[in-house]
Design an enzyme around this catalytic site. Structure first.
Site, PDB file in Angstrom:
ATOM      1  CG  ASP A 192      -1.946   1.001   1.293  1.00 45.86           C
ATOM      2  OD1 ASP A 192      -2.820   0.931   0.421  1.00 45.86           O
ATOM      3  OD2 ASP A 192      -1.933   1.868   2.188  1.00 45.86           O
ATOM      4  CD  GLU A 252      -2.123   2.378  -3.576  1.00 43.74           C
ATOM      5  OE1 GLU A 252      -3.190   2.950  -3.801  1.00 43.74           O
ATOM      6  OE2 GLU A 252      -1.591   2.389  -2.449  1.00 43.74           O
TER       7      GLU A 252
HETATM    8  C1  GLC Z   1      -4.255   2.980  -0.594  1.00 43.04           C
HETATM    9  C2  GLC Z   1      -5.458   2.092  -0.468  1.00 43.04           C
HETATM   10  C3  GLC Z   1      -6.608   2.934  -0.018  1.00 43.04           C
HETATM   11  C4  GLC Z   1      -6.279   3.535   1.317  1.00 43.04           C
HETATM   12  C5  GLC Z   1      -4.959   4.295   1.274  1.00 43.04           C
HETATM   13  C6  GLC Z   1      -4.439   4.563   2.646  1.00 43.04           C
HETATM   14  O1  GLC Z   1      -4.379   3.929  -1.583  1.00 43.04           O
HETATM   15  O2  GLC Z   1      -5.691   1.434  -1.673  1.00 43.04           O
HETATM   16  O3  GLC Z   1      -7.799   2.209   0.066  1.00 43.04           O
HETATM   17  O4  GLC Z   1      -7.283   4.417   1.714  1.00 43.04           O
HETATM   18  O5  GLC Z   1      -3.963   3.559   0.629  1.00 43.04           O
HETATM   19  O6  GLC Z   1      -3.991   3.390   3.240  1.00 43.04           O
END
Ligand code: GLC
Length: 525
Positions: A192, A252
């Site tokens: 994440d 991500e």
């Molecule tokens: C990422 C996740 C999202 C979350 C954010 C903070 O973007 O995909 O759902 O709110 O991180 O952890």
């Protein structure tokens, strides 16, 4: 790769929230759908302020989702069906209910407990102004003051304090968390906000738009995509490699096209989400450019591209593609743009777009429910909204709940087969018509389209990574894959002839040619 958002997938114990036993009960469905792996969004103990992306304990399971034993059973049962399992690691921040943050609040400024997070004095004569002008991704300032006067950083909700990745204790803790899950048999990790962990510890302000126009400071943002993240990526990669198992990690990372390949170097991530394809509007040239760029970037570093059109953070693509091209879907408008939305067009394009996605070389990430053609649920009433975006944006953005409504498995029943009770977010009445039961074995249904396409993908689109563009006209996107199979998408205004051969799969009836907003795969005859 199929993304499971556990809260909303299947609820085995009928408490309204999805759970691990629910996922276990649906593994045969996933097998039949034809997925190779699942990525399970956070299932750890959490106050669920941000749907579980606020983790209170990285080595356990939230009781609402089940137990560690349930997680281990899921991993074993998935493996028995040849489905791999990825878990979601949230390293940028913890929950404010994590024991470390509680200890930090109880300790004094300057203490080792506070050093695990980013506590700073404020600005102004009384320190009552935030240390920087940084803003929270969900809205409002990124700093919150604690009673002794210090401020802590939270790039997301104030219940998600950012960890201090300059602190070796934090780094060592995460090495251990990776090992904990590797020991439980997981096959990898989705990381994440992997571009956010490293901050400029001199804490400069983020330049204003005007300043940005005058300077070239964009490459040196104080908290996004800083060079220091690569050292952390490499450290994790060593932990994974040391396991001597066939495991992977996917980042991500909302970073620029120039930056992305850096995350994919052989000693860093195996994959990075390619969000350019996701945000590309329904347009032939834009799609071609996004595909070409991702293929080239991955090839340059010996990796494979990834493709995705939906996830738990964005408006479902069956709705996105039905909105006028200039709609800012990212702000999740308050009043449903029912008048702007052409749902039928959205679904037609979503089916074509998904079929295009599944023809591409590399890995495809699907988000639960897209195989049913689910649209965004627009009309959730404000009182049920759960996403912190709703509060943090001062009720100006509805947030991401509309893509997180629990899945419909059957045409009727209390929560359309999701569980025995009401679902934690209300499902619209029409959800039953889109349920798994309503679409199974129905020729032409979106579910059957996905099943057919995933089986055909294994047969025709996974031979190698090659992609050769074909010129079938200015408004047609067409390419040939290594097996010889051709994928054609019609972005134009009129039905076109398909190349000669057998149609492998099509997003609509192609007996009279390929209609507009449609995609077909052809095996040249
Ligand atoms: C990422 C996740 C999202 C979350 C954010 C903070 O973007 O995909 O759902 O709110 O991180 O952890």
């Amino acid at each position: 790769m199929y993304q499971v958002y556990p809260r909303s997938f299947a609820d085995a114990n009928g408490d309204g929230t999805g759970d691990i036993d629910g996922i276990r009960s649906r593994l045969p469905y996933l097998r039949q759908l034809g997925v190779n792996a699942i990525w399970v969004c956070p299932w750890y103990p959490s106050p669920l302020n941000d749907g579980g992306y606020d983790v209170a304990d990285y080595r356990d399971i939230d009781p609402r989702f089940g137990t560690l034993a349930d997680a281990e059973a899921l991993i074993a049962e998935a493996h028995a069906l040849d489905i791999r399992v990825l878990v979601d690691i949230v390293p940028n921040h913890t929950s404010n209910e994590h024991p470390w943050f509680r200890a930090a609040l109880a300790a004094a400024p300057g203490s080792p407990e506070r050093e695990r997070y980013l506590f700073r004095q404020g600005r102004g004569p009384d320190g009552d102004l935030p240390p920087t002008n940084w803003t929270c991704v969900f809205g409002g300032p990124a700093w919150r003051r604690v009673p002794d006067g210090q401020w802590y950083l939270h790039l997301f909700d104030s219940t998600q304090p950012d960890l201090n990745w300059a602190n070796e204790e934090v780094r060592a803790e995460f090495d251990d968390i990776f090992r904990f899950w590797l020991d439980r048999g997981v096959d990898g990790f989705r990381i994440d906000v992997s571009h956010g962990m490293v901050k400029d510890l001199t804490f400069p302000d983020v330049p204003t738009i005007e300043e940005l126009l005058e300077t070239s400071k964009t490459t040196d943002h104080p908290h996004w995509d800083r060079d220091g993240v690569h050292e952390i990526n490499q450290r994790w990669r060593r932990v994974l490699d040391d396991s001597r198992r066939d495991v992977m990690m996917v980042a991500e990372a909302w970073v620029s096209n120039e930056s992305q390949p850096l995350y994919l170097r052989p000693d860093e991530y195996h994959q990075v989400f390619n969000f350019e394809f996701l945000v590309t509007p329904w347009d032939r040239d834009a799609a071609a450019i996004a595909i070409q760029r991702a293929v080239a970037a991955a090839q340059a570093v010996g990796s494979a591209p990834t493709w995705t059109l939906s996830n738990h953070d964005v408006m479902r693509h069956a709705s996105r593609f039905g909105l006028p091209a200039d709609t800012n879907w990212r702000t999740w408008p308050l009043t449903g743009p029912h008048d702007l939305l052409d749902a039928e067009l959205g679904l037609r394009r979503a089916r074509a777009g998904s079929l295009l996605l599944m023809a591409l070389p590399g890995s495809v990430y699907l988000y639960q429910g897209e195989e049913l053609g689910l649209p965004e649920v627009w009309d959730l009433p404000p009182e049920v909204l759960d996403d912190p975006v709703w509060e943090d944006s001062g009720h100006t953005q509805k947030g991401r709940d509309g893509c997180r409504v629990p899945l419909p498995w059957s045409s009727d029943g209390p929560s359309f087969g999701f569980g025995d009770g009401d679902a934690w977010l209300p499902q619209p009445k029409w959800f039953g018509d889109l349920s798994v039961a309503a679409q199974t074995d129905v020729p032409g249904s979106t579910l059957e389209l996905y099943r057919t396409a995933l089986a055909a993908r294994a047969e025709y689109m996974s031979h190698d990574e090659s992609l050769e563009w074909l010129d079938l006209g200015a408004e047609v996107l067409a390419f040939r894959r290594g097996s010889g199979a051709i994928c054609v998408v019609n972005y134009g205004e009129a039905t076109i002839d398909l190349p000669h051969g057998d149609v492998i799969v099509a997003s609509t009836d192609v007996s009279a040619g390929l209609p507009i907003d449609a995609c077909a795969w052809v095996r040249p005859g």
